[in-house]
Write an enzyme that holds these catalytic residues in place. Structure first.
Site: not given
Ligand code: COA
Length: 374
Positions: A251, A310
């Site tokens: 998140h 989710e």
């Molecule tokens: N599975 C695997 N790796 C994950 C991950 C997940 N669910 N969520 C984040 N990461 C990793 C990213 O790949 C990134 O790694 P890197 O630095 O090696 O590239 C690191 O963790 C940080 O991710 P980042 O994209 O900067 O975090 P964010 O704050 O932008 O992302 C979300 C938040 C929700 C977009 C992200 O956690 C995600 O894509 N989750 C899956 C989708 C989901 O469940 N969405 C519903 C949200 S309520």
């Protein structure tokens, strides 16, 4: 500059507060775990719009207005069939159909339009769900509660009181969540002086993306792919080794388990105790959750990646026999409450949202001289 505007405060709001480090969500003053299992969607909607709970008369009046707003005219039903049969996804069908909700409604006040949008988006979400599954959509019953009626329209039969309560809990749990991407989109649109329908349609577009509202379908697919508890470690390892994200985990704001996961997990257990849903799938999901959290901690040691809303949305909606293809449309039905509340709040503030950008391109490029004529 914060990448993805992380940590940037872009609005002042009394509607909800997300405290990421503590894992606390406050909705108009109420902790989510106190509000969601008790309030009906109608009560939460009134609370978001008015910052207080309704009196019984106000609650019944809003329920009646919302019920009337769920009645879709035949042209909109035909439009839904047309776009679904042309191959549009349920979320695209929702975006297209939501555009019609203000046709002929120019005289409505913002608050009246908000009722029409929340009732209409709910009815559209449920109708699209039924039609996507190839079933006739049951007409709305304006005297029923919003949650009961959405399930009835979607499933084509009267749901139990336990099922309606479970859907109420879901709708209230996700009705608002700080300045998430779709809510921000709605506030930006309203800040230009545009209409409530424009704001809600923009928000639907933002919600569709898999990083925001599109995750519960794939989260359920992961649990089904695992199939038996002994395969959890291997399946999850495979996804992470392929560089894929585990949907339902991580998140932008929470650095602990999303508090909404707890509320929806409890709602799932209550529904199963009432004899509905699939408790075996839920047990498997809890094994998958534990294994995913264990592997994510090792996979990204510098980033706390815990279960988000989710994952349990997927389990609860599946237990309510909502098809995965329409999980996100039902999310929109709930979040329409927050979108409209934020739009009304932004309208009252009356200031254009117009951030700056940092220019990283070239400067003073000279237009190429014309080629000499041969
Ligand atoms: N599975 C695997 N790796 C994950 C991950 C997940 N669910 N969520 C984040 N990461 C990793 C990213 O790949 C990134 O790694 P890197 O630095 O090696 O590239 C690191 O963790 C940080 O991710 P980042 O994209 O900067 O975090 P964010 O704050 O932008 O992302 C979300 C938040 C929700 C977009 C992200 O956690 C995600 O894509 N989750 C899956 C989708 C989901 O469940 N969405 C519903 C949200 S309520």
């Amino acid at each position: 500059m914060a990448s993805g505007l992380e940590g940037v405060v872009a609005a002042r709001t009394r509607i909800s507060d997300v405290e990421g480090a503590a894992g606390r969500l406050t909705i108009a003053g109420y902790p989510v775990e106190g509000l969601a299992p008790r309030a009906t969607f109608e009560e939460a909607l009134f609370l978001l719009w008015s910052d207080r709970l309704p009196t019984p008369i106000e609650r019944d009046e809003l329920a009646r207005d919302l019920g009337r707003a769920r009645i879709l005219d035949s042209a909109v039903r035909a439009l839904i069939d047309r776009v679904l049969s042309a191959g549009s996804s349920p979320m695209d069908a929702l975006r297209i159909a939501a555009c019609t909700l203000d046709v002929g409604q120019a005289a409505l006040s913002d608050r009246e339009m908000a009722v029409r949008l929340v009732g209409g988006v709910g009815a559209l979400a449920a109708t699209i769900g039924a039609r996507f599954e190839g079933r006739p959509a049951r007409p709305a019953d304006p005297r029923a509660s919003h949650a009961w009626d959405l399930l009835a329209i979607l499933r084509g039969e009267a749901p139990s009181a336990a099922a309606a309560r479970a859907l109420d809990t879901y709708l209230v749990t996700v009705c608002d969540h700080g300045l998430n991407a779709s809510t921000f989109a709605a506030r930006v649109v309203i800040s230009t002086g545009s209409g409530l329908t424009d704001a809600v349609v923009a928000a639907i577009g933002a919600l569709k993306g898999p990083l925001h509202g599109g995750a519960p379908g794939p989260a359920l697919a992961l649990v089904r792919e695992v199939e038996t508890a002994d395969r959890a470690a291997e399946v999850i390892r495979g996804h992470l080794a392929r560089g894929e994200r585990l949907m339902g985990f991580g998140h932008r704001v929470y650095r602990v388990r999303d508090p909404r996961a707890e509320v929806l997990d409890a709602a799932c257990r209550a529904l199963h105790a009432a004899g509905e849903g699939d408790p075996a799938l839920a047990s498997l999901a809890r094994v998958v959750e534990a294994e995913a959290c264990r592997q994510l901690a090792a996979h990204r040691p510098g980033r706390v990646l815990k279960t988000n809303v989710e994952f349990y949305t997927a389990l609860l909606l599946d237990s309510l026999r909502v098809p995965p293809a329409v999980f996100t449309t039902l999310f929109a039905a709930a979040r329409a409450a927050g979108w409209t509340a934020h739009a009304l709040e932004q309208r009252a503030e009356g200031r254009l949202i117009r951030p700056s950008s940092e220019y990283i391109g070239g400067r003073d490029r000279a237009w190429p001289a014309p080629a000499p004529a041969c």
